[in-house]
Motif scaffolding. Sequence first.
Motif, PDB file in Angstrom:
ATOM      1  N   UNK A 132       1.489  -0.345   3.029  1.00 26.49           N
ATOM      2  CA  UNK A 132       0.360  -0.463   2.101  1.00 26.49           C
ATOM      3  C   UNK A 132       0.841  -0.264   0.673  1.00 26.49           C
ATOM      4  N   UNK A 133      -0.024  -0.632  -0.249  1.00 26.51           N
ATOM      5  CA  UNK A 133       0.251  -0.286  -1.644  1.00 26.51           C
ATOM      6  C   UNK A 133      -0.443   1.033  -1.943  1.00 26.51           C
ATOM      7  N   UNK A 134       0.035   1.686  -2.977  1.00 27.43           N
ATOM      8  CA  UNK A 134      -0.579   2.928  -3.433  1.00 27.43           C
ATOM      9  C   UNK A 134      -2.076   2.714  -3.684  1.00 27.43           C
ATOM     10  N   UNK A 158       8.128   3.538   0.002  1.00 23.43           N
ATOM     11  CA  UNK A 158       9.123   2.458   0.035  1.00 23.43           C
ATOM     12  C   UNK A 158       9.176   1.942  -1.391  1.00 23.43           C
ATOM     13  N   UNK A 159      10.058   2.456  -2.188  1.00 23.72           N
ATOM     14  CA  UNK A 159      10.028   2.123  -3.616  1.00 23.72           C
ATOM     15  C   UNK A 159       8.917   2.921  -4.291  1.00 23.72           C
ATOM     16  N   UNK A 160       8.436   2.466  -5.435  1.00 27.83           N
ATOM     17  CA  UNK A 160       7.443   3.277  -6.157  1.00 27.83           C
ATOM     18  C   UNK A 160       6.012   2.937  -5.779  1.00 27.83           C
ATOM     19  N   UNK A 161       5.754   1.692  -5.437  1.00 29.65           N
ATOM     20  CA  UNK A 161       4.357   1.312  -5.238  1.00 29.65           C
ATOM     21  C   UNK A 161       3.972   1.120  -3.769  1.00 29.65           C
ATOM     22  N   UNK A 162       4.945   0.882  -2.910  1.00 29.03           N
ATOM     23  CA  UNK A 162       4.635   0.662  -1.491  1.00 29.03           C
ATOM     24  C   UNK A 162       4.918   1.912  -0.674  1.00 29.03           C
ATOM     25  N   UNK A 163       4.132   2.080   0.368  1.00 24.75           N
ATOM     26  CA  UNK A 163       4.362   3.203   1.265  1.00 24.75           C
ATOM     27  C   UNK A 163       3.903   2.816   2.663  1.00 24.75           C
ATOM     28  N   UNK A 164       4.391   3.592   3.688  1.00 19.61           N
ATOM     29  CA  UNK A 164       3.832   3.427   5.030  1.00 19.61           C
ATOM     30  C   UNK A 164       2.461   4.084   4.978  1.00 19.61           C
ATOM     31  N   UNK A 165       1.434   3.390   5.424  1.00 23.48           N
ATOM     32  CA  UNK A 165       0.092   3.953   5.255  1.00 23.48           C
ATOM     33  C   UNK A 165      -0.001   5.321   5.917  1.00 23.48           C
TER      34      UNK A 165
END
Length: 335
Positions: A132-134, A158-165
């Motif tokens: 997901x995105x932030x 995952x980087x600055x703006x994406x993450x595993x929900x």
Amino acid sequence: MALDIEALRAEAQDLIKAAKDMDCLSQIRIRYLGRKGELTSLIKNIGHLPQEERPKFGERLNQLKLALTREIDEKQEAIKKLSAKTGTGLDLTLPGIRPERGRKHPLTQILEETYHIFTGLGFKIAEGPEIETDYYNFGALNFPDDHPARDMHDSFYLGTDNLLRTHTSPVQIRVMKSQPPPVRIIAPGKVYRRDADITHTPMFHQVEGLLVDNDVSFSDLKGVLTSFVHQMFGPDKRLRFRPSFFPFTEPSAEIDISCVMCMGKGCRVCSQSGWLEILGAGMVHPNVLNEVGYDPEQVTGFAFGAGVERIAMLKYGVDDIRLFFENDIRFLRQF
Ligand code: DAH
């Protein structure tokens, strides 16, 4: 001629001894005893011998024929026995091996039961991405940028703006943005948090619920969740709504059910309280409705989120969440 017979005998016997399988043996049988076989052609040649030698020679040939036939038959039995023992043979007279029966993983069973209950209440199943995105995971759900609730989620970035929900709540936003009200969905799926002990695993499952329509009230939420708990855990379970906080609902509640072990008397499982927490829920925050372009003056809604492993643990009396992921067949067979 006499020499021919002995050479033939020796040669055939060597071959029989060396034969490893049925194919080999049947070739030997054809080669010596077949209609055009070597022994057969010697028999046919008897006519070329002087009259007085014929009976003796014929008898010797007959004896050799009998001997080779017997030796090939014996070898055939031996190969059969050996291959039955080593498992390569197919003995159709042996009793069959019953195929092992598979069964569904306990979490799959809980998920399917959850679908069954909520589709029965008119909910559709929705899905969203695990990366997901932030914005979807937090921002659109009314988490302020520096709000401590973001920390509570122990996100895998995952980087600055994406993450595993970290929860299935972002599916609420995606569904509402994709359609006008009314909305009535559940969203099951995997979620991820940096957490690991006997009640937490870095990946687990949640089921999100969302209902938005005209005149939806907190009592509708109570009715739906009560029906869910009674179908999932049995009609004897009581529910308790405790005030709580989530950024995307107002008011918010945590819902407990009477302890499945002691029926509310107090035991080790419920820490003597008689209650077990099972769900988070609340009325959809007006900021969230605004964010997706719904008019909070026109529609209201409720949302809820439950952990699938937690439901399974309570329902089946499992005290270590990690058992669900070890895939020990002795554990899984019990469900
Ligand atoms: N997303 C919350 C969590 O992961 C659970 C939750 C609470 C979902 C309240 C909801 C809700 O939809 O209304 O902790």
